[in-house]
Write an enzyme that holds these catalytic residues in place. Structure first.
Site, PDB file in Angstrom:
ATOM      1  CE  LYS A 107      -0.645   0.110   5.064  1.00  0.00           C
ATOM      2  NZ  LYS A 107       0.086   1.284   5.091  1.00  0.00           N
ATOM      3  CB  THR A 108       4.129   2.269   1.659  1.00  0.00           C
ATOM      4  OG1 THR A 108       3.558   1.959   3.002  1.00  0.00           O
ATOM      5  CG2 THR A 108       4.900   3.497   1.628  1.00  0.00           C
TER       6      THR A 108
ATOM      7  CG  ASP B 210      -1.131   4.511   5.373  1.00  0.00           C
ATOM      8  OD1 ASP B 210      -1.679   3.543   4.772  1.00  0.00           O
ATOM      9  OD2 ASP B 210       0.236   4.314   5.488  1.00  0.00           O
ATOM     10  CD  GLU B 211      -1.971   1.372   8.700  1.00  0.00           C
ATOM     11  OE1 GLU B 211      -2.920   0.689   8.627  1.00  0.00           O
ATOM     12  OE2 GLU B 211      -0.928   0.845   8.443  1.00  0.00           O
TER      13      GLU B 211
ATOM     14  CD  GLN C 151      -3.258  -5.268   8.386  1.00  0.00           C
ATOM     15  OE1 GLN C 151      -2.451  -5.101   9.086  1.00  0.00           O
ATOM     16  NE2 GLN C 151      -3.356  -5.233   7.245  1.00  0.00           N
TER      17      GLN C 151
ATOM     18  NE  ARG D 171       1.647  -7.518  11.092  1.00  0.00           N
ATOM     19  CZ  ARG D 171       1.380  -6.733  10.204  1.00  0.00           C
ATOM     20  NH1 ARG D 171       2.143  -5.755   9.744  1.00  0.00           N
ATOM     21  NH2 ARG D 171       0.073  -6.698   9.369  1.00  0.00           N
TER      22      ARG D 171
END
Length: 752
Positions: free
Chosen positions: A32-33, A219-220, A250, A603
């Site tokens: 996504k970044t 973002d997020e 998430q 993770r």
């Protein structure tokens, strides 16, 4: 091949969608970044959008730095004009510029949790609120929740109805806000709330930022709360070029006010929104992703998506059930050592994740015994250490004497003979006169009640005035050196000649490093901006990327990180998921716990190890807990290890060479079984408690910041000391075992 052609089809579609609302559902590890930074480049290079019209919002300084670096790397011209910021940093910038429109000094202070507690302690004393029955922390938590929902003190009081507890909190809320405004200080929630208030009261300011920030990316997005949603909505209302990126699977910060409905209902708020799913994972093996997908599918409140990858199948997920938490810790450490030998891995390739901070204790002890380097994320933050807070308080008072909390902290540090009674008289005079505490202290010789101590007080106020004069021509690092020398703070530490004093001096040197780094990276270094940067630092931002240690952290702290080898410990019903979530009437409680498990699983890059303990000491009793339901939700063919059935409690395992028995659990699945204590042992405990209660009440001879020793944990530093009933609660940051909380009468701590 251009950088855009290297993106997968879904990523390309997200990058090239320019106008109108856009929701990018970005699964864990889906790049996504990369999409966000390429979208910035696309807007500038292909759509001729001015870089200064682009606003990218993240949640952490670390994420903002990463995005800034990536934008700089791929954008040839104008990258420095793109505004990349956290929510709080952006709001500070807006309020510094226009906050005076709604009654705020442009040099307002930002209060951390310790500052908030100090203010609330004064409020409770003023309102005669019994802090034994209503803790300051609980009141502050309630106020924070209200602010997240944009509920002010008056509205909170109306909603309280006849609820006595809430009415008392409403009074505390109003008094707390009055004190903050008097001190020209904001807490973190205020930074957001006051910015929204600024936009409401000053439409021209809102329009200025709407025209300035025409393309907004968040973002997020799943972590946003109601006030953040409103802030973004107002900014995007004019041009509607709003792109939000997030993953509802998430969303794990409900306890901080995050509202999952913001992302789930995005299309309701923006009916013309385009929705794009990023489901290709570049991080983990197929096995790890299959496990994550299997677990999260048990949730109902989610948008359907499935992670997939072109990565290798990978090894099966390891599962171990140990006898107790100490064997679990030993097993994890042994496996880390084995992996390091066989794969030549670094310590920093490993992370141990757990549900609660308390689980770190057994792990830390075994790491110390094994002599392995480790770091606990979420321990005492560097900026929360006494000597650091003292220096920051000096800098705050020099920058602006309006902050009464900072003045109180340093007025007698180092000791100047200013008594508590004198300080209180000055505070009372200041409050009655509508002035700051520092102003009252400066005029101490004109206040009858303070004439006897006026000379001592003026030593402090004159010193601050000298520092303010120096600040006009000195750079910040030289000013900092002057504070350390001229106050005698450094000399006092040097005279102690103890290891603890040396550690504090090293911490003060590290703060100087921070100041120098800030000066080197800023065109126009400014004290207010430096203090602003320090106030907005999050603990996870301090994880050094070149620090070769095993990281121990809660699952919440691990969000946004990735590691080749991940261990999830304490996988037991009653611990993870927690007991309260399992008995809650709100189905979202257990679903949030499952999302947290999903975050933990994703993770891992190469290997994932799950472990639990048959028995674990909790709340003073050794409990038997069944294996977590989340482990049982993973298909058996993905797991290497035997997962006991739902009702099985096993005291020993055949595989471990012990004598095994399996007994059905007669209690509900959520109820942890407890081993019965022997009568003699119970008598000893009762006697110990009785003896301890008789010992209580005597104030210890040590205080916050003092160096102490413990018969088991060795030497450490007192973090906090608070009166509690007939005893004192003391928290100590031990050199080898981290922070421990204990009763003063039981701990037998000795000042050194």
């Amino acid at each position: 091949m251009s950088s855009y052609e290297m993106l997968n089809p879904a990523q390309q579609e997200a990058v090239c969608h320019v106008d109108g609302p856009l929701l990018i559902l970005a699964g864990a590890g889906s790049g996504k970044t990369r999409v966000l930074t390429h979208r910035v480049a696309y807007l500038i290079e292909e759509c001729d959008v001015n870089p200064w019209n682009i606003f990218a919002i993240t949640f952490t300084n670390k994420a903002a730095r990463e995005m800034r670096e990536r934008v700089d790397a791929i954008v040839d011209f104008g990258a420095e004009d793109v505004w990349v910021s956290t929510f709080h940093s952006a709001c500070v910038r807006m309020l510094r510029r226009f906050g005076d429109r709604i009654g705020w000094d442009k040099r307002f202070s930002i209060y951390d949790t310790d500052d908030q507690k100090m203010v609330m302690r004064e409020v409770c004393k003023q309102l005669e609120i019994d802090t034994k029955t209503m803790k300051e922390r609980a009141i502050l938590s309630e106020i924070s929740s209200a602010k997240n929902e944009m509920i002010g003190p008056e509205e909170y009081k109306k909603l309280a109805g006849r609820d006595f507890r809430k009415l008392r909190i409403a009074d505390a809320y109003a008094a707390y806000q009055e004190r903050l405004h008097h001190n020209q200080a904001m807490d973190f929630d205020d930074l957001l709330l006051q910015t929204v208030e600024l936009f409401k009261q000053a439409p021209d300011v809102l329009e200025f930022y709407q025209d300035r920030l025409r393309y907004i990316m968040v973002d997020e997005y799943q972590d946003t709360n109601s006030v953040q949603f409103e802030l973004v909505r107002m900014l995007a209302d004019k041009y509607r070029n709003l792109c939000v990126v997030g993953d509802d699977d998430q969303s794990i910060y409900k306890f901080r006010g995050a509202n999952i409905r913001n992302i789930l209902d995005f299309e309701k708020h923006f009916p013309d929104a385009k929705v794009i799913k990023l489901e290709e994972n570049y991080r983990s093996t197929k096995t790890i992703l299959n496990a994550a997908n299997a677990v999260i599918r048990h949730n109902n409140g989610r948008k359907e998506k499935t992670l997939r990858t072109e990565n290798e199948e990978g090894t099966r997920i390891s599962f171990h059930q140990y006898q107790n938490e100490y064997e679990e810790a030993e097993g994890i450490i042994s496996d880390i050592q084995r992996t390091m030998r066989t794969e030549k891995a670094d310590y920093s390739d490993f992370a141990i994740l757990y549900r609660t901070n308390a689980q770190a204790r057994a792990l830390e002890e075994k790491f110390v015994y094994a002599g392995l380097p480790y770091r606990v994320v979420g321990g005492v933050n560097f900026y929360q250490r006494k000597e650091i807070k003292d220096m920051i308080a000096y800098l705050k008072v020099i920058d602006s004497g309006i902050d009464d909390v900072s003045v109180r902290r340093i007025v007698n540090v180092p000791r100047r003979g200013i008594g508590v009674a004198s300080l209180q008289k000055a505070a009372d005079f200041a409050e009655n006169s509508g002035m700051s505490l520092f102003e009252a202290l400066r005029g101490a010789d004109r206040i009858p009640e303070l004439k006897r101590s006026a000379a001592k007080i003026h030593v402090f106020t004159d010193l601050i005035q000298v520092f303010r004069a120096k600040a006009e021509y000195m750079n910040l690092s030289d000013l900092y050196d002057s504070i350390l020398e001229d106050t005698g703070y450094l000399a006092e530490l040097q005279e102690e000649e103890t290891d603890e004093a040396l550690t504090r001096i090293e911490n003060l040197e590290e703060l100087r490093n921070k100041i120098v780094e800030y000066e080197e990276g800023s065109e126009n270094p400014d004290l207010s901006e430096l203090l602003e940067q320090i106030a907005l630092v999050a603990d996870i931002d301090n994880v050094a990327e070149d620090d070769d240690r095993v990281l121990l952290m809660t699952l919440h702290s691990a969000k946004g990180l990735e590691f080749p080898h991940v261990y999830m410990s304490g996988m037991e019903d009653g611990l993870f998921p927690g007991y309260m979530s399992m008995v809650s009437d709100d189905p979202d409680e257990i679903e949030e716990e499952r999302r947290l498990c999903y975050v933990g699983i994703t993770r891992a890059q190469k290997t994932l190890s799950l472990s639990c303990a048959r028995t674990r000491m909790r709340q003073g009793e050794r409990q038997l807990n069944p294996v977590s339901r989340f482990v049982r939700e993973i298909p058996k063919e993905l797991i290497d290890g035997r997962v006991p059935s739902k009702n099985a409690f096993r005291a020993f395992d055949d595989d471990d060479g012990g004598y095994a028995f399996t007994a059905p659990d007669p209690a509900p699945a959520y109820a942890p079984r407890r081993e019965k204590s022997k009568p003699a042992f119970k008598y000893e405990i009762d006697s110990f408690i009785k003896k301890g209660s008789q010992m209580g009440g005597t104030e210890p001879d040590y205080g916050e910041g003092d160096r102490v020793s413990h018969v088991k944990f060795g030497q450490g530093t007192v973090v906090s000391l608070e009166k509690a009933d007939n005893d004192y609660n003391v928290s100590v940051d031990f050199d080898k075992f981290g922070v421990r909380k204990m009763k003063a009468s039981f701990s037998k701590l000795k000042k050194i």
